[in-house]
Design a protein around this motif. Sequence first.
Motif, short mmCIF file in Angstrom:
data_model
loop_
_atom_site.label_atom_id
_atom_site.label_comp_id
_atom_site.label_asym_id
_atom_site.label_seq_id
_atom_site.Cartn_x
_atom_site.Cartn_y
_atom_site.Cartn_z
N LYS A 17 0.81 -1.22 0.00
CA LYS A 17 0.00 0.00 0.00
C LYS A 17 0.84 1.27 0.00
CE LYS A 17 -3.76 -1.82 2.89
NZ LYS A 17 -4.21 -1.68 4.28
N CYS A 18 2.11 1.16 0.34
CA CYS A 18 2.98 2.33 0.53
C CYS A 18 3.11 3.15 -0.76
CB CYS A 18 4.36 1.85 1.00
SG CYS A 18 5.59 3.15 1.10
N HIS A 19 2.96 4.51 -0.63
CA HIS A 19 3.10 5.40 -1.80
C HIS A 19 4.55 5.74 -2.09
CE1 HIS A 19 -1.11 7.24 -0.70
NE2 HIS A 19 -1.17 5.96 -1.02
N LYS A 20 5.41 5.37 -1.17
CA LYS A 20 6.84 5.73 -1.25
C LYS A 20 7.02 7.24 -1.31
CE LYS A 20 7.90 1.24 -3.21
NZ LYS A 20 6.55 0.75 -3.03
N CYS A 21 6.18 7.93 -0.53
CA CYS A 21 6.23 9.40 -0.50
C CYS A 21 7.31 9.92 0.43
CB CYS A 21 4.88 9.95 -0.06
SG CYS A 21 4.45 9.48 1.64
N GLY A 22 7.76 9.10 1.37
CA GLY A 22 8.83 9.52 2.28
C GLY A 22 8.37 10.39 3.44
N ARG A 23 7.06 10.57 3.60
CA ARG A 23 6.60 11.46 4.66
C ARG A 23 7.01 10.94 6.05
NH1 ARG A 23 0.46 13.66 4.71
NH2 ARG A 23 1.10 14.48 2.70
N CYS A 24 6.97 9.63 6.22
CA CYS A 24 7.34 9.05 7.53
C CYS A 24 8.77 9.40 7.90
CB CYS A 24 7.14 7.53 7.50
SG CYS A 24 7.88 6.74 6.06
N VAL A 25 9.64 9.50 6.90
CA VAL A 25 11.05 9.81 7.17
C VAL A 25 11.15 11.19 7.82
CG1 VAL A 25 13.35 10.03 6.13
CG2 VAL A 25 11.67 8.48 5.12
N ARG A 38 12.32 2.94 -0.85
CA ARG A 38 11.15 2.80 0.00
C ARG A 38 11.61 3.03 1.44
NH1 ARG A 38 9.90 -3.69 0.21
NH2 ARG A 38 11.75 -4.27 1.37
N PRO A 39 10.70 3.34 2.37
CA PRO A 39 11.14 3.62 3.74
C PRO A 39 11.62 2.35 4.44
CG PRO A 39 8.74 3.65 3.62
CD PRO A 39 9.23 3.49 2.21
N ILE A 40 12.79 2.44 5.06
CA ILE A 40 13.36 1.29 5.79
C ILE A 40 13.44 1.68 7.26
CG2 ILE A 40 15.29 -0.35 5.93
CD1 ILE A 40 14.31 -0.23 3.06
N PHE A 55 0.40 10.41 10.25
CA PHE A 55 0.54 11.22 9.04
C PHE A 55 0.81 10.42 7.77
CE2 PHE A 55 0.69 14.32 12.32
CZ PHE A 55 0.10 15.44 11.74
N CYS A 56 0.88 9.10 7.85
CA CYS A 56 1.08 8.29 6.64
C CYS A 56 -0.19 8.35 5.79
CB CYS A 56 1.38 6.84 7.03
SG CYS A 56 1.33 5.73 5.61
N PRO A 57 -0.08 8.87 4.56
CA PRO A 57 -1.30 9.03 3.75
C PRO A 57 -1.92 7.68 3.34
CG PRO A 57 0.65 9.56 2.44
CD PRO A 57 1.12 9.34 3.85
N HIS A 59 -1.94 4.97 5.31
CA HIS A 59 -2.30 4.20 6.51
C HIS A 59 -1.73 2.78 6.44
CE1 HIS A 59 -4.89 7.50 7.46
NE2 HIS A 59 -5.52 7.37 6.31
N CYS A 60 -0.45 2.72 6.09
CA CYS A 60 0.13 1.39 5.93
C CYS A 60 1.19 1.08 6.98
CB CYS A 60 0.69 1.23 4.51
SG CYS A 60 2.05 2.33 4.16
N ILE A 61 1.30 1.95 8.01
CA ILE A 61 2.29 1.68 9.07
C ILE A 61 1.57 1.16 10.31
CG2 ILE A 61 4.11 2.65 10.51
CD1 ILE A 61 4.40 4.91 8.47
N THR A 62 2.07 0.10 10.88
CA THR A 62 1.56 -0.40 12.15
C THR A 62 2.74 -0.54 13.10
OG1 THR A 62 0.06 -1.76 10.84
CG2 THR A 62 0.09 -2.17 13.21
S1 SF4 Z 1 4.46 7.86 4.96
FE1 SF4 Z 1 3.40 5.91 4.57
S2 SF4 Z 1 3.05 5.95 2.37
FE2 SF4 Z 1 4.62 7.49 2.74
S3 SF4 Z 1 6.58 6.36 2.51
FE3 SF4 Z 1 6.06 6.28 4.68
S4 SF4 Z 1 4.97 4.33 4.92
FE4 SF4 Z 1 4.97 4.81 2.69
#
Ligand code: SF4
Length: 482
Positions: A17-25, A38-40, A55-57, A59-62
């Motif tokens: 589901k991850c958009h690879k947007c990097g917002r989580c970083v 992708r976020p590691i 804030f993950c758009p 909603h794929c982080i648990t």
């Molecule tokens: S914020 Fe969510 S969607 Fe964006 S890279 Fe991180 S895990 Fe993926």
Amino acid sequence: MKDYTQPEFHVDIDYSKCHKCGRCVGQCGWGVYKFNERPIPDDSKCRACHRCVTFCPAHCITIKKSELAYRENANWEPQTRKNIWRQAATGGVLLTSMGASRPQQSIFDHLVLDACQVTNPSIDPLREPMELRTYLGNAEKGPAIKIETPLTFAPMSYGAVSLNVHKSMAMAASRLGILMNTGEGGLHADLYPYQDNVIVQVASGRFGVDPEYLNRGAAIEIKVGQGAKPGIGGHLPGEKINQEVSVTRMIPQGTDAISPAPHHDIYSIEDLRQLIYSLKEASGYKPVGVKIACVNNVGAIASGVVRAGADYVYLDGFRGGTGAAPAVIRDNVGIPLEIAIAVVDQRLRDEGIRQQASIIAAGSIRSSADLAKAIALGADSCAIGSAALIALGCHLCQGCHTGCCSWGLTTQKPELTRRLDPEEGAQRLVNLVNAWSHELQEILGALGVNAIESLRGSRERLRAVDLDEQTCKILGVKPAGM
Ligand code: SF4
Ligand code: SF4
């Protein structure tokens, strides 16, 4: 030396589901994520503050508790073993923050409130006026401080929290007609417009204290003790003392701010009296309160404080929050707030001096129910610190002492502090206090009274469930069914 502890949490990302947007970083204050197509995540850095999850758009982080199984041992709990590994690696005192998290009994959860039925009619707060206005101070000399609802914001110093947290509380206090408290870090110039709703604190480090500071506050508070760390001082690391904090605290930039454990001019009730009256004289006789931690003999200590001339006694219970404290002190020193309120109220009544000072109760007031029960036990009002931070986004990750708060609350890093918009923060606090005030009115209506004054010290309207006889006796509360 190698740290033998293992990560407490596991960051699980659903890459489908991850958009690879990097917002989580960018959102994580603790640098959990690296981005490589992708976020590691690095589990060892995660504190479960849930900023990335929120804030993950996609909603794929648990965030999960680590599934690592420790061999069961009721005596040597996993946390105890981890503490020993950490100390064996560092030789240091284990620091922590926020309130005590061990599963100690909450007495509030074992108290229930009364309600009217049949012969004593209840009151509908939607139809009848309900008075929550509260006056604090020496009733014999006339009320000193007026607040529109029996709540204030607890002392949290600028430096420990960000300026935007202080601004949010000051604006909210001003709109609500209540008070915020500077804590021991001085008053930033941006808060001068709200000074009529600010208690200025004088602590052992005397940070930011001069005649102008004393004269700006609606009241002055001498901090003797803190519920989360009774008997010890404070330490704000130099990294948190930026240019603005240094000006406000009146200390050099980048130096550690050390608050001594005692006030070096207070070794007796007479010394305390001298300081109270010095502060009154320096400020044109503003009300002066004294904050103490709830410890053994709190009744006698509070009696001395009132006899020394304090206008209020601020009782800080052992579940109270902190920006930084040794875990061993936070989790093992002090007594429950509920006991302290009851003991102090009774002691002051027995000595005929209850009307000379108000009681402000704090130390994990979590809801309007806790507030109502604290007032029924004998408090005049309560103060909220952790609940206010939670309203502003805090997720209780207990990482305040690291200065990396992802929610921008207990940090001075500009890229983090700007995450809290003071306008939005103020509105969240106004909403919380208004919601609790409405609930408090509902409680009063159910009790058949129309003023908070009628609940104050009214222990007859409380009953205890699952509390032992001795505790009920100290609280002055009957068991349910009696
Ligand atoms: S914020 Fe969510 S969607 Fe964006 S890279 Fe991180 S895990 Fe993926
Ligand atoms: S204020 Fe920030 S660092 Fe402290 S517990 Fe809350 S989220 Fe964590």
